[in-house]
Design a protein around this motif. Structure first.
Motif, PDB file in Angstrom:
ATOM      1  N   GLN A   8       0.831  -1.199   0.000  1.00  0.00           N
ATOM      2  CA  GLN A   8       0.000   0.000   0.000  1.00  0.00           C
ATOM      3  C   GLN A   8       0.859   1.240   0.000  1.00  0.00           C
ATOM      4  O   GLN A   8       1.877   1.311   0.690  1.00  0.00           O
ATOM      5  N   CYS A   9       0.419   2.207  -0.753  1.00  0.00           N
ATOM      6  CA  CYS A   9       1.071   3.506  -0.730  1.00  0.00           C
ATOM      7  C   CYS A   9       1.016   4.032   0.704  1.00  0.00           C
ATOM      8  O   CYS A   9      -0.055   4.071   1.304  1.00  0.00           O
ATOM      9  N   PRO A  10       2.160   4.389   1.289  1.00  0.00           N
ATOM     10  CA  PRO A  10       2.167   4.872   2.671  1.00  0.00           C
ATOM     11  C   PRO A  10       1.437   6.186   2.851  1.00  0.00           C
ATOM     12  O   PRO A  10       1.143   6.587   3.968  1.00  0.00           O
ATOM     13  N   ILE A  11       1.141   6.854   1.782  1.00  0.00           N
ATOM     14  CA  ILE A  11       0.474   8.149   1.881  1.00  0.00           C
ATOM     15  C   ILE A  11      -1.033   8.013   1.746  1.00  0.00           C
ATOM     16  O   ILE A  11      -1.781   8.473   2.597  1.00  0.00           O
ATOM     17  N   CYS A  12      -1.492   7.369   0.696  1.00  0.00           N
ATOM     18  CA  CYS A  12      -2.935   7.354   0.446  1.00  0.00           C
ATOM     19  C   CYS A  12      -3.535   5.959   0.546  1.00  0.00           C
ATOM     20  O   CYS A  12      -4.731   5.794   0.383  1.00  0.00           O
ATOM     21  N   ARG A  13      -2.683   4.955   0.838  1.00  0.00           N
ATOM     22  CA  ARG A  13      -3.180   3.591   1.030  1.00  0.00           C
ATOM     23  C   ARG A  13      -3.688   2.931  -0.243  1.00  0.00           C
ATOM     24  O   ARG A  13      -4.316   1.893  -0.184  1.00  0.00           O
TER      25      ARG A  13
END
Ligand SMILES: [Zn+2]
Length: 58
Positions: A8-13
Motif C-alpha cells: 500500500q502507498c504509505p500516503i494514500c493507502r
C-alpha cells in the motif's frame, strides 16, 4: 503460484505493485508528500539539548 506483490502507498493507502515505477508510492505526488513530511518533521523536531544530569558518568 506467482502472485504479484502488492503493497500500500504509505500516503494514500492505494495499492501499489512491486515494480511500479513509483514504488513504494502510487505516484510522484505521494512521493513528494512523503518527502514533505520528512522535511517537516526535521524542521519541527529540535535537536535534544544535552542535559549533563542525564549522562551516566560514574
Ligand atoms: Zn498514494
Amino acid at each position: 503460484m506467482s502472485e504479484p506483490i502488492i503493497t500500500q502507498c504509505p500516503i494514500c493507502r492505494k495499492q501499489v505493485a512491486l515494480g511500479d515505477r513509483h514504488f513504494p508510492f502510487c505516484s510522484d505526488r505521494c512521493r513528494e508528500v512523503d518527502l514533505g513530511n520528512w522535511a517537516m518533521e526535521r524542521y519541527t523536531i529540535p535537536g535534544d539539548p544535552i542535559d549533563i544530569n542525564d549522562l551516566d558518568l560514574e
